[in-house]
Scaffold this motif. Structure first.
Motif, PDB file in Angstrom:
ATOM      1  N   GLY B 118       0.829  -1.193   0.000  1.00  0.00           N
ATOM      2  CA  GLY B 118       0.000   0.000   0.000  1.00  0.00           C
ATOM      3  C   GLY B 118       0.857   1.234   0.000  1.00  0.00           C
ATOM      4  N   PRO B 119       0.274   2.361   0.337  1.00  0.00           N
ATOM      5  CA  PRO B 119       1.044   3.613   0.318  1.00  0.00           C
ATOM      6  C   PRO B 119       2.173   3.617   1.337  1.00  0.00           C
ATOM      7  CG  PRO B 119      -1.302   4.035   0.450  1.00  0.00           C
ATOM      8  CD  PRO B 119      -1.131   2.582   0.643  1.00  0.00           C
ATOM      9  N   ASN B 120       2.010   2.851   2.430  1.00  0.00           N
ATOM     10  CA  ASN B 120       3.097   2.880   3.417  1.00  0.00           C
ATOM     11  C   ASN B 120       4.041   1.697   3.297  1.00  0.00           C
ATOM     12  OD1 ASN B 120       0.990   1.323   4.152  1.00  0.00           O
ATOM     13  ND2 ASN B 120       0.485   2.488   6.005  1.00  0.00           N
ATOM     14  N   THR B 121       4.061   1.075   2.117  1.00  0.00           N
ATOM     15  CA  THR B 121       5.072   0.062   1.854  1.00  0.00           C
ATOM     16  C   THR B 121       6.439   0.740   1.793  1.00  0.00           C
ATOM     17  OG1 THR B 121       3.494  -1.130   0.530  1.00  0.00           O
ATOM     18  CG2 THR B 121       5.781  -1.744   0.264  1.00  0.00           C
ATOM     19  N   PRO B 122       7.411   0.253   2.559  1.00  0.00           N
ATOM     20  CA  PRO B 122       8.728   0.889   2.499  1.00  0.00           C
ATOM     21  C   PRO B 122       9.360   0.687   1.116  1.00  0.00           C
ATOM     22  CG  PRO B 122       8.812  -1.111   3.786  1.00  0.00           C
ATOM     23  CD  PRO B 122       7.384  -0.854   3.510  1.00  0.00           C
ATOM     24  N   ILE B 123       9.879   1.757   0.581  1.00  0.00           N
ATOM     25  CA  ILE B 123      10.516   1.678  -0.731  1.00  0.00           C
ATOM     26  C   ILE B 123      11.985   1.344  -0.531  1.00  0.00           C
ATOM     27  CG2 ILE B 123      11.227   3.030  -2.720  1.00  0.00           C
ATOM     28  CD1 ILE B 123       8.641   4.527  -2.530  1.00  0.00           C
ATOM     29  N   SER B 124      12.422   0.266  -1.155  1.00  0.00           N
ATOM     30  CA  SER B 124      13.850  -0.035  -1.077  1.00  0.00           C
ATOM     31  C   SER B 124      14.531   0.694  -2.223  1.00  0.00           C
ATOM     32  CB  SER B 124      14.091  -1.532  -1.159  1.00  0.00           C
ATOM     33  OG  SER B 124      13.222  -2.112  -2.074  1.00  0.00           O
ATOM     34  N   THR B 125      15.333   1.671  -1.845  1.00  0.00           N
ATOM     35  CA  THR B 125      15.931   2.532  -2.856  1.00  0.00           C
ATOM     36  C   THR B 125      17.119   1.843  -3.510  1.00  0.00           C
ATOM     37  OG1 THR B 125      17.317   3.502  -1.195  1.00  0.00           O
ATOM     38  CG2 THR B 125      15.250   4.606  -1.645  1.00  0.00           C
ATOM     39  N   THR B 126      17.604   2.459  -4.567  1.00  0.00           N
ATOM     40  CA  THR B 126      18.793   1.961  -5.244  1.00  0.00           C
ATOM     41  C   THR B 126      19.982   1.960  -4.293  1.00  0.00           C
ATOM     42  OG1 THR B 126      17.880   3.035  -7.177  1.00  0.00           O
ATOM     43  CG2 THR B 126      20.108   2.237  -7.364  1.00  0.00           C
ATOM     44  N   GLU B 127      19.983   2.925  -3.385  1.00  0.00           N
ATOM     45  CA  GLU B 127      21.085   3.016  -2.423  1.00  0.00           C
ATOM     46  C   GLU B 127      21.113   1.774  -1.531  1.00  0.00           C
ATOM     47  OE1 GLU B 127      20.828   6.492  -0.081  1.00  0.00           O
ATOM     48  OE2 GLU B 127      22.640   6.011   1.068  1.00  0.00           O
ATOM     49  N   ASP B 128      19.907   1.360  -1.051  1.00  0.00           N
ATOM     50  CA  ASP B 128      19.855   0.162  -0.203  1.00  0.00           C
ATOM     51  C   ASP B 128      20.398  -1.050  -0.953  1.00  0.00           C
ATOM     52  OD1 ASP B 128      18.641   1.744   1.627  1.00  0.00           O
ATOM     53  OD2 ASP B 128      16.610   1.148   1.070  1.00  0.00           O
ATOM     54  N   LEU B 129      19.952  -1.176  -2.208  1.00  0.00           N
ATOM     55  CA  LEU B 129      20.372  -2.332  -2.993  1.00  0.00           C
ATOM     56  C   LEU B 129      21.878  -2.320  -3.210  1.00  0.00           C
ATOM     57  CD1 LEU B 129      17.348  -3.003  -3.953  1.00  0.00           C
ATOM     58  CD2 LEU B 129      18.475  -3.695  -6.035  1.00  0.00           C
ATOM     59  N   SER B 130      22.388  -1.149  -3.609  1.00  0.00           N
ATOM     60  CA  SER B 130      23.808  -1.117  -3.973  1.00  0.00           C
ATOM     61  C   SER B 130      24.692  -1.282  -2.748  1.00  0.00           C
ATOM     62  CB  SER B 130      24.132   0.180  -4.703  1.00  0.00           C
ATOM     63  OG  SER B 130      23.667   1.262  -3.957  1.00  0.00           O
ATOM     64  N   THR B 131      24.191  -0.842  -1.585  1.00  0.00           N
ATOM     65  CA  THR B 131      24.996  -1.040  -0.378  1.00  0.00           C
ATOM     66  C   THR B 131      25.245  -2.520  -0.136  1.00  0.00           C
ATOM     67  OG1 THR B 131      23.925   0.907   0.524  1.00  0.00           O
ATOM     68  CG2 THR B 131      25.163  -0.459   2.046  1.00  0.00           C
ATOM     69  N   VAL B 132      24.189  -3.308  -0.249  1.00  0.00           N
ATOM     70  CA  VAL B 132      24.370  -4.750  -0.052  1.00  0.00           C
ATOM     71  C   VAL B 132      25.153  -5.357  -1.212  1.00  0.00           C
ATOM     72  CG1 VAL B 132      23.161  -6.909   0.326  1.00  0.00           C
ATOM     73  CG2 VAL B 132      22.223  -4.820   1.215  1.00  0.00           C
ATOM     74  N   LEU B 133      24.841  -4.900  -2.414  1.00  0.00           N
ATOM     75  CA  LEU B 133      25.437  -5.517  -3.603  1.00  0.00           C
ATOM     76  C   LEU B 133      26.944  -5.294  -3.652  1.00  0.00           C
ATOM     77  CD1 LEU B 133      24.514  -7.064  -6.064  1.00  0.00           C
ATOM     78  CD2 LEU B 133      24.302  -4.937  -7.274  1.00  0.00           C
ATOM     79  N   PHE B 134      27.387  -4.117  -3.236  1.00  0.00           N
ATOM     80  CA  PHE B 134      28.809  -3.814  -3.383  1.00  0.00           C
ATOM     81  C   PHE B 134      29.604  -4.057  -2.109  1.00  0.00           C
ATOM     82  CE2 PHE B 134      27.116  -1.313  -6.916  1.00  0.00           C
ATOM     83  CZ  PHE B 134      27.850  -1.897  -7.927  1.00  0.00           C
ATOM     84  N   THR B 135      28.922  -4.544  -1.049  1.00  0.00           N
ATOM     85  CA  THR B 135      29.711  -4.912   0.126  1.00  0.00           C
ATOM     86  C   THR B 135      29.670  -6.418   0.347  1.00  0.00           C
ATOM     87  OG1 THR B 135      27.782  -4.392   1.463  1.00  0.00           O
ATOM     88  CG2 THR B 135      29.469  -2.718   1.311  1.00  0.00           C
ATOM     89  N   ASN B 136      28.488  -6.951   0.656  1.00  0.00           N
ATOM     90  CA  ASN B 136      28.413  -8.382   0.963  1.00  0.00           C
ATOM     91  C   ASN B 136      28.513  -9.237  -0.287  1.00  0.00           C
ATOM     92  OD1 ASN B 136      27.930  -7.461   3.491  1.00  0.00           O
ATOM     93  ND2 ASN B 136      25.731  -7.847   3.433  1.00  0.00           N
ATOM     94  N   LEU B 137      27.949  -8.741  -1.383  1.00  0.00           N
ATOM     95  CA  LEU B 137      27.801  -9.598  -2.557  1.00  0.00           C
ATOM     96  C   LEU B 137      28.692  -9.135  -3.698  1.00  0.00           C
ATOM     97  CD1 LEU B 137      23.941  -9.950  -2.418  1.00  0.00           C
ATOM     98  CD2 LEU B 137      25.605 -11.687  -1.875  1.00  0.00           C
TER      99      LEU B 137
END
Lengths: 107, 180
Positions: B118-137
């Protein structure tokens, strides 16, 4: 009509849509007789599974599900490139795209 | 509002998928697949996956489907001839597919504890994705680039006219199904 104005979409609906798309992909894989369209059905199945991944990523507030979808997209791109090259090679050798005629390995 | 958008694009998605099955010409199937993929991008936005929505449009509807369209045009693929498929597909395949869909739908609609978008679904931004992608993965990410490189080389090696492959000897026995 009041029902339509509510702004929450149950996540299970996304999963049902994903299942329906996957099943349509399977049906396409079974009934289509053109090599390219069979390949498209595989892409449709991949997309359906991606939708499930994103839905569950939203459910658990986990970003890793989305990253998995990202990797699936990359692998799908590689798969499409190689698969279409194979289709071109098959077409060059057999001059047809109908899967019923590409049956050299069949007894 | 979210519900209306969801229903609209879910219907569009399913219509595109059904149209993919019904069309006999590969280019029409390719275009309906583009419809499916683009409506899926909107559904990703509803789920708060903004980066994936963009990537879906760019990678799937853009790159992959353009590749498909190129191949359809390059091979001059004609209408597909409808055969009814094998008996196994008819007798076992379709009932199995219907059963799978029915079982999945009933199970999924009865799962407890699934949330809602719904409207209050948290949006996972590109920043969130890239933080995980470029550190753990980071390692899997780099391995993917090697995979893409191998795929490019493989595609070029497969698709070019090699001097190694001879034209098939029994070419005259095949009926040309290429639509001219």
């Amino acid at each position: 009509m009041n029902f339509l104005l509510q702004s929450q979409v149950p996540l299970s609906w996304f999963l049902v849509l994903s299942a329906a798309l996957f099943v349509l992909g399977v049906v396409g894989f079974l009934i289509k007789r053109n090599l390219i369209t069979v390949f498209m059905s595989i892409e449709l199945m991949l997309n359906a599974v991606n939708l499930s991944f994103v839905t569950f990523a939203t459910q658990w507030h986990a970003v890793k599900g989305q990253i998995f979808v990202f990797f699936v997209m990359m692998v799908a791109a590689a798969e499409a490139a190689v698969g279409l090259a194979i289709i071109i090679a098959v077409f060059r050798a057999r001059a047809t795209l109908a899967v019923d005629r590409i049956d050299l390995m069949k007894l | 509002m979210h519900l209306i958008v969801f229903i609209l694009f879910a219907v569009l998605c399913l219509a595109g998928a059904v149209n993919l099955l019904l069309q006999t010409h590969p280019i029409n199937s390719a275009l309906s697949l583009i419809v499916v993929m683009t409506s899926l991008a909107v559904l990703y936005l509803l789920l708060g996956a903004e980066f994936l929505a963009a990537a879906q449009v760019i990678v799937y509807s853009g790159a992959i489907m353009v590749l498909f369209t190129f191949v359809v045009m390059l091979l001059n693929a004609g209408r597909e001839e409808r055969t009814l498929g094998s008996k196994a597909a008819k007798r076992i395949g379709f009932p199995a597919v219907v059963v799978i869909l029915a079982v999945l739908t009933t199970l999924l609609l009865h799962v407890e504890g699934l949330g809602a978008a719904g409207p209050n679904t948290p949006i996972s931004t590109t920043e969130d994705l890239s933080t995980v992608l470029f550190t753990n993965l980071l390692l899997p990410f780099e391995v993917t680039s090697v995979l893409i490189l191998i795929a490019i080389l493989g595609a070029v090696a497969l698709a070019r006219k090699g001097h190694g492959d001879q034209p098939p000897a029994d070419n005259s026995t095949q009926e040309g199904t290429v639509a001219k």
